[in-house]
Design a protein around this motif. Structure first.
Motif, PDB file in Angstrom:
ATOM      1  N   LYS A   1       0.824  -1.206   0.000  1.00  0.00           N
ATOM      2  CA  LYS A   1       0.000   0.000   0.000  1.00  0.00           C
ATOM      3  C   LYS A   1       0.860   1.259   0.000  1.00  0.00           C
ATOM      4  N   GLU A   2       1.905   1.276   0.806  1.00  0.00           N
ATOM      5  CA  GLU A   2       2.789   2.442   0.881  1.00  0.00           C
ATOM      6  C   GLU A   2       3.522   2.664  -0.440  1.00  0.00           C
ATOM      7  N   ALA A   3       3.987   1.585  -1.056  1.00  0.00           N
ATOM      8  CA  ALA A   3       4.684   1.704  -2.339  1.00  0.00           C
ATOM      9  C   ALA A   3       3.743   2.263  -3.406  1.00  0.00           C
ATOM     10  N   CYS A   4       2.520   1.759  -3.442  1.00  0.00           N
ATOM     11  CA  CYS A   4       1.539   2.249  -4.415  1.00  0.00           C
ATOM     12  C   CYS A   4       1.228   3.725  -4.169  1.00  0.00           C
ATOM     13  N   HIS A   5       1.079   4.088  -2.917  1.00  0.00           N
ATOM     14  CA  HIS A   5       0.813   5.492  -2.557  1.00  0.00           C
ATOM     15  C   HIS A   5       1.967   6.373  -3.041  1.00  0.00           C
TER      16      HIS A   5
END
Length: 84
Positions: free
Chosen positions: A22-26
């Motif tokens: 999720k953090e990488a996508c964000h």
């Protein structure tokens, strides 16, 4: 540049991997917004990268280009499609 987003959390089995995804996508969404790129998504499903990339896009102030390509039809590939 237009960038198509693809990815899924379906095979992530622990919370740490899911959070990192999720953090990488964000971060990807924020970087695409900062670079003034057009983001293309096909879903708002929480099991896909699409949702989290769009959240990253929205975290950057200003107007951004977003294309949502959604089809209610599902295409089914032949069983040997990955072998060619």
């Amino acid at each position: 540049m237009k960038v198509l987003v693809l990815g899924s959390t379906k095979r992530l089995t622990n919370k740490a991997d899911l959070q990192a995804f999720k953090e990488a996508c964000h971060d990807i969404g924020a970087a695409l917004a900062s670079g003034k790129h057009t983001v293309i998504v096909g879903s708002d499903n929480g099991q896909t990268a699409d949702l989290y990339v769009v959240e990253g896009l929205a975290s950057v102030r200003g107007m951004h280009n977003l294309i949502v390509h959604y089809s209610s039809e599902q295409e089914i590939a032949p069983a040997d499609a990955n072998q060619n």
